[in-house]
Design a protein around this motif. Structure first.
Motif, PDB file in Angstrom:
ATOM      1  N   ASP A 134       0.509  13.473 -21.472  1.00  0.00           N
ATOM      2  CA  ASP A 134      -0.547  12.578 -21.010  1.00  0.00           C
ATOM      3  C   ASP A 134       0.038  11.520 -20.069  1.00  0.00           C
ATOM      4  O   ASP A 134       0.685  10.575 -20.502  1.00  0.00           O
ATOM      5  N   TRP A 135      -0.171  11.755 -18.758  1.00  0.00           N
ATOM      6  CA  TRP A 135       0.289  10.777 -17.763  1.00  0.00           C
ATOM      7  C   TRP A 135      -0.891   9.968 -17.212  1.00  0.00           C
ATOM      8  O   TRP A 135      -0.807   9.365 -16.148  1.00  0.00           O
ATOM      9  N   SER A 136      -1.998   9.980 -17.927  1.00  0.00           N
ATOM     10  CA  SER A 136      -3.190   9.308 -17.426  1.00  0.00           C
ATOM     11  C   SER A 136      -3.111   7.793 -17.555  1.00  0.00           C
ATOM     12  O   SER A 136      -3.870   7.079 -16.908  1.00  0.00           O
ATOM     13  N   LYS A 137      -2.243   7.303 -18.397  1.00  0.00           N
ATOM     14  CA  LYS A 137      -2.116   5.861 -18.581  1.00  0.00           C
ATOM     15  C   LYS A 137      -1.384   5.249 -17.396  1.00  0.00           C
ATOM     16  O   LYS A 137      -0.198   5.529 -17.176  1.00  0.00           O
ATOM     17  N   TRP A 138      -2.079   4.419 -16.623  1.00  0.00           N
ATOM     18  CA  TRP A 138      -1.462   3.849 -15.430  1.00  0.00           C
ATOM     19  C   TRP A 138      -0.326   2.896 -15.784  1.00  0.00           C
ATOM     20  O   TRP A 138       0.665   2.805 -15.043  1.00  0.00           O
ATOM     21  N   ASP A 139      -0.441   2.188 -16.916  1.00  0.00           N
ATOM     22  CA  ASP A 139       0.619   1.245 -17.266  1.00  0.00           C
ATOM     23  C   ASP A 139       1.934   1.965 -17.518  1.00  0.00           C
ATOM     24  O   ASP A 139       3.012   1.453 -17.215  1.00  0.00           O
ATOM     25  N   ARG A 140       1.863   3.200 -18.046  1.00  0.00           N
ATOM     26  CA  ARG A 140       3.080   3.988 -18.250  1.00  0.00           C
ATOM     27  C   ARG A 140       3.704   4.344 -16.904  1.00  0.00           C
ATOM     28  O   ARG A 140       4.920   4.256 -16.724  1.00  0.00           O
ATOM     29  N   MET A 141       2.867   4.749 -15.952  1.00  0.00           N
ATOM     30  CA  MET A 141       3.371   5.095 -14.627  1.00  0.00           C
ATOM     31  C   MET A 141       3.896   3.857 -13.902  1.00  0.00           C
ATOM     32  O   MET A 141       4.882   3.922 -13.173  1.00  0.00           O
ATOM     33  N   ALA A 142       3.248   2.716 -14.099  1.00  0.00           N
ATOM     34  CA  ALA A 142       3.689   1.485 -13.468  1.00  0.00           C
ATOM     35  C   ALA A 142       5.080   1.090 -13.954  1.00  0.00           C
ATOM     36  O   ALA A 142       5.912   0.611 -13.169  1.00  0.00           O
ATOM     37  N   ARG A 143       5.354   1.315 -15.244  1.00  0.00           N
ATOM     38  CA  ARG A 143       6.686   1.013 -15.774  1.00  0.00           C
ATOM     39  C   ARG A 143       7.725   1.943 -15.161  1.00  0.00           C
ATOM     40  O   ARG A 143       8.847   1.529 -14.856  1.00  0.00           O
ATOM     41  N   LEU A 144       7.345   3.212 -14.976  1.00  0.00           N
ATOM     42  CA  LEU A 144       8.265   4.168 -14.366  1.00  0.00           C
ATOM     43  C   LEU A 144       8.557   3.782 -12.918  1.00  0.00           C
ATOM     44  O   LEU A 144       9.715   3.829 -12.467  1.00  0.00           O
ATOM     45  N   ALA A 145       7.517   3.383 -12.185  1.00  0.00           N
ATOM     46  CA  ALA A 145       7.706   2.966 -10.801  1.00  0.00           C
ATOM     47  C   ALA A 145       8.563   1.699 -10.720  1.00  0.00           C
ATOM     48  O   ALA A 145       9.422   1.575  -9.838  1.00  0.00           O
ATOM     49  N   ALA A 147       0.831  -1.206   0.000  1.00  0.00           N
ATOM     50  CA  ALA A 147       0.000   0.000   0.000  1.00  0.00           C
ATOM     51  C   ALA A 147       0.864   1.254   0.000  1.00  0.00           C
ATOM     52  O   ALA A 147       0.562   2.226  -0.707  1.00  0.00           O
ATOM     53  N   PHE A 148       1.953   1.236   0.766  1.00  0.00           N
ATOM     54  CA  PHE A 148       2.839   2.401   0.806  1.00  0.00           C
ATOM     55  C   PHE A 148       3.446   2.660  -0.562  1.00  0.00           C
ATOM     56  O   PHE A 148       3.466   3.791  -1.054  1.00  0.00           O
ATOM     57  N   ARG A 149       3.936   1.601  -1.205  1.00  0.00           N
ATOM     58  CA  ARG A 149       4.531   1.758  -2.536  1.00  0.00           C
ATOM     59  C   ARG A 149       3.494   2.267  -3.535  1.00  0.00           C
ATOM     60  O   ARG A 149       3.796   3.121  -4.381  1.00  0.00           O
ATOM     61  N   TYR A 150       2.274   1.754  -3.458  1.00  0.00           N
ATOM     62  CA  TYR A 150       1.211   2.191  -4.366  1.00  0.00           C
ATOM     63  C   TYR A 150       0.926   3.688  -4.181  1.00  0.00           C
ATOM     64  O   TYR A 150       0.831   4.437  -5.159  1.00  0.00           O
ATOM     65  N   HIS A 151       0.796   4.132  -2.925  1.00  0.00           N
ATOM     66  CA  HIS A 151       0.482   5.539  -2.670  1.00  0.00           C
ATOM     67  C   HIS A 151       1.642   6.456  -3.081  1.00  0.00           C
ATOM     68  O   HIS A 151       1.408   7.576  -3.536  1.00  0.00           O
ATOM     69  N   VAL A 152       2.873   5.985  -2.932  1.00  0.00           N
ATOM     70  CA  VAL A 152       4.014   6.773  -3.413  1.00  0.00           C
ATOM     71  C   VAL A 152       3.931   6.936  -4.925  1.00  0.00           C
ATOM     72  O   VAL A 152       4.178   8.027  -5.469  1.00  0.00           O
TER      73      VAL A 152
END
Length: 384
Positions: free
Chosen positions: A330-341, A310-315
């Motif tokens: 456009d940073w709305s794509k969660w898969d793009r953010m997931a790759r960055l994380a 949960a902590f990692r997700y909220h970060v």
């Protein structure tokens, strides 16, 4: 050896009294030197269930000892002790008397008295202090340990051996104290007598935060048979302790990061991300990776995986919102953010062993006292 000790305190006197200025008189150098003398002198006196600010002992050692005590001894009741404003109410008179038990050097005692009288800043004004330990001083944790050794530890050890009718465990980290009891009657008597004991030394228990709760391997079943709800939880060193069950249905102590502490950490992280908003993404990612890694280093204990995830997700969500604010991309794509994380944030995984495994390594059964269940488990093996 005697000449070296004399030279050391001669330097302390020159630093602490030579200029008469507060900056030199209360600097860290003489306090560190004094602490280096106080710790080994009192180390042999401190009891095994005392874990705070001692060489070779840390918060996870205290957590392990508590977990082993609850799971491997007949503990059914917990007294969660909260000493009200401990560091602000320590009696100077009693503290000096305690230090004098082992320290006879008048120069060291004179320096300690000066630090105790250093005072505090209140609304921009300096006022002298008649009680409490110096705020943020290097020597304060050691002085606090000495105070509680005489005010609590020695009394509690005698109480366990001469007053209790059943098993008793203690774990103390600085002024955070947890006591476990086999019988409710012991727990009730201990709590009442503890109040009287602390009052003798100008201390008091917080009326709302000090609690007696039913907790242990039989607590859930006993409460269910009486038509009551689940056992209450208690907090210790940043973790909420919960009566849980293993996959096989047996009692299991679950420890989860305190929700309020995690929220506070995320709020602070949000503010810092706002400050770093316009930094390059790789730089942000490396910094966030260090933050998450440091957080996991302490909190990644068994049974705490959901809170780590949960902590990692909220970060990741906070990072996403920061990037959206600073850019029109456009940073709305969660898969793009997931790759960055995934590229910068470590995965959530358990880093610490089970408490019983680490405790057994640090306090093997052949240690003196380990053959005695109450002393060996709650006191951490040998009396050190």
């Amino acid at each position: 050896m005697g000449s070296e000790r004399g030279d050391e305190f001669k330097r302390l006197r020159l630093v602490g009294e030579g200029t008469g200025s507060k900056e030199s008189e209360y600097s860290e150098a003489p306090q560190r030197a004094t602490t280096s003398r106080l710790v080994p002198t009192h180390q042999e006196d401190f009891l095994g269930f005392s874990y705070g600010f001692r060489p070779g002992r840390g918060q996870h050692d205290a957590l392990d000892a508590l977990a082993v005590g609850i799971t491997q001894t007949p503990v059914n009741w917990i007294v969660d002790v909260d000493v009200r404003a401990f560091f602000d109410t320590v009696s100077h008179e009693w503290l000096i008397r305690f230090v004098e038990h082992r320290i006879a050097d008048t120069r060291m005692l004179r320096l300690i008295r000066k630090w105790l009288k250093a005072g505090v800043m209140d609304d921009g004004e300096w006022r002298s202090s008649e009680a409490g330990t110096p705020q943020g001083a290097v020597v304060s944790p050691t002085l606090a340990n000495i105070y509680l050794h005489y005010a609590f530890d020695q009394w509690a050890e005698r109480w366990r051996h001469h007053e209790a009718h059943g098993n008793v465990i203690y774990v103390r980290y600085a002024d955070d104290i947890v006591a476990g009891f086999e019988h409710e009657s012991d727990a009730v008597r201990f709590l009442a007598e503890l109040r009287e004991r602390l009052e003798k030394f100008a201390l008091s228990l917080h009326p709302d935060k000090t609690r007696l709760i039913e907790f242990g391997r039989h607590a859930a079943d006993d409460r269910e048979n009486r038509g009551l709800g689940k056992p209450e939880t208690f907090n210790f060193l940043g973790f909420t302790h919960i009566c849980g069950r293993s996959r096989g249905g047996l009692f299991s102590l679950h420890r989860k990061t305190r929700r309020d502490r995690m929220r506070a950490k995320l709020r602070a992280l949000k503010g810092e991300l706002k400050r770093r908003m316009h930094e390059p993404i790789p730089k942000q990612g490396r910094w966030l990776g260090q933050v998450v890694r440091g957080y996991f280093q302490y909190h990644a204990v068994p049974t705490n995986y959901p809170r780590l995830a949960a902590f990692r997700y909220h970060v990741t969500v906070l990072w996403l919102r920061t990037l959206r604010r600073r850019s029109q991309k456009d940073w709305s794509k969660w898969d793009r953010m997931a790759r960055l994380a995934a590229a910068y944030l470590p995965p959530a995984r358990i880093l610490h062993p089970w408490p019983s495994q680490r405790f057994a390594v640090k306090h093997p059964r052949w240690e003196p006292g380990a053959r005695i269940a109450p002393a060996g488990i709650c006191a951490g093996g040998a009396q050190q």
